[in-house]
Design a protein around this motif. Sequence first.
Motif, PDB file in Angstrom:
ATOM      1  N   ILE A 133       0.840  -1.204   0.000  1.00  0.00           N
ATOM      2  CA  ILE A 133       0.000   0.000   0.000  1.00  0.00           C
ATOM      3  C   ILE A 133       0.875   1.254   0.000  1.00  0.00           C
ATOM      4  O   ILE A 133       0.574   2.244  -0.681  1.00  0.00           O
ATOM      5  N   MET A 138      -0.934   4.825  -1.806  1.00  0.00           N
ATOM      6  CA  MET A 138      -2.334   4.897  -1.380  1.00  0.00           C
ATOM      7  C   MET A 138      -2.507   5.214   0.096  1.00  0.00           C
ATOM      8  O   MET A 138      -3.630   5.164   0.613  1.00  0.00           O
ATOM      9  N   SER A 144      -7.027   2.970  -0.266  1.00  0.00           N
ATOM     10  CA  SER A 144      -6.402   1.971   0.605  1.00  0.00           C
ATOM     11  C   SER A 144      -7.450   1.218   1.428  1.00  0.00           C
ATOM     12  O   SER A 144      -7.170   0.138   1.950  1.00  0.00           O
ATOM     13  N   ASP A 214      -7.793  -1.512   8.977  1.00  0.00           N
ATOM     14  CA  ASP A 214      -7.140  -0.863   7.842  1.00  0.00           C
ATOM     15  C   ASP A 214      -7.156   0.658   7.979  1.00  0.00           C
ATOM     16  O   ASP A 214      -6.220   1.336   7.543  1.00  0.00           O
ATOM     17  N   PHE A 218      -3.603   2.478   7.646  1.00  0.00           N
ATOM     18  CA  PHE A 218      -3.283   3.231   6.438  1.00  0.00           C
ATOM     19  C   PHE A 218      -3.650   4.703   6.506  1.00  0.00           C
ATOM     20  O   PHE A 218      -3.247   5.471   5.641  1.00  0.00           O
TER      21      PHE A 218
END
Length: 295
Positions: A133, A138, A144, A214, A218
């Motif tokens: 990623i 992203m 992402s 996530d 991210f």
Amino acid sequence: MHLMTRGQKIFRVFNYIILLLACLSCLLPILHILAISLSSPHYVAAGMVNLVPRGLTLSSYQFAMEGGRFTRAFWVSIQRVVLGVSITMFLLVTTAYPLSKSSQRFKGRHFYMAFYVIVMIFQGGVVPFYILILNLGMMDSMWSLVLPGSVQVFSMIILMNFIRSLPPELEEASMIDGAGHWKTLFLVYLPVLKPALAVVALFAFMRHWEAWWDGMMFMRNQNGWPLQTYLRHMMNNFRDLMREGGGHQHHLIGMLNEQTGRAAQLFMSLIPTLIIYPFLQKHFTKGLVMGSVKG
């Protein structure tokens, strides 16, 4: 008129009792959370709130909405669900359709099926996933959250098996009329795939709505956190959030505590699921069963 035997009557009674208990086990926790969120913190701290609010107040909901963070995270989750479910549904339909064909018509079917099954069973790990990623640029991006895992293999298999259970005459008649695969898929198959589509859409919705890991991994900027990521952060740091409220929210601090504040935000996060699920329920059982009976 068919008369039930004594054994059938007893079975029906036990069946109703078990179903009632199952319903209550799902409903009572939600009612308990709602009651806490609407109650005065003094009654909650004393353990006097069960299913009925005591000292009715909307302070917890007012605190959640005025802070801005909950509303922002809620909006991020709405965007994620709309974009993520749309991408997932398109990829699932266009993947399941060719894989529903026999190996004689689709020469590479066995290879692709083995590939998807291996991907479903074995994962690359957190570190390679994070590096991927990062290298794709992203990070701190909605992509992402919606692109990784867009093709949910289990859902694809359900949809594929549902297509395989349909009469082959549907496709044959479409091809005779001059339609290609794209027209056959979107004009002939999709209208009869509603039960299966409802099932995989519900799975995709729940996956995106309930995901928190996530977002924390991210999204380095907290303004990009989806709702569940924010709620997890809030659960662990609610006292800090209350202190940060200060200023324009100072008048609310004495009218709620950690339990009432958490309960209000948790219940608000349940609202989309409670609204969407009843509309898909009528298709759920049929789509899940028909999509699971054929290999």
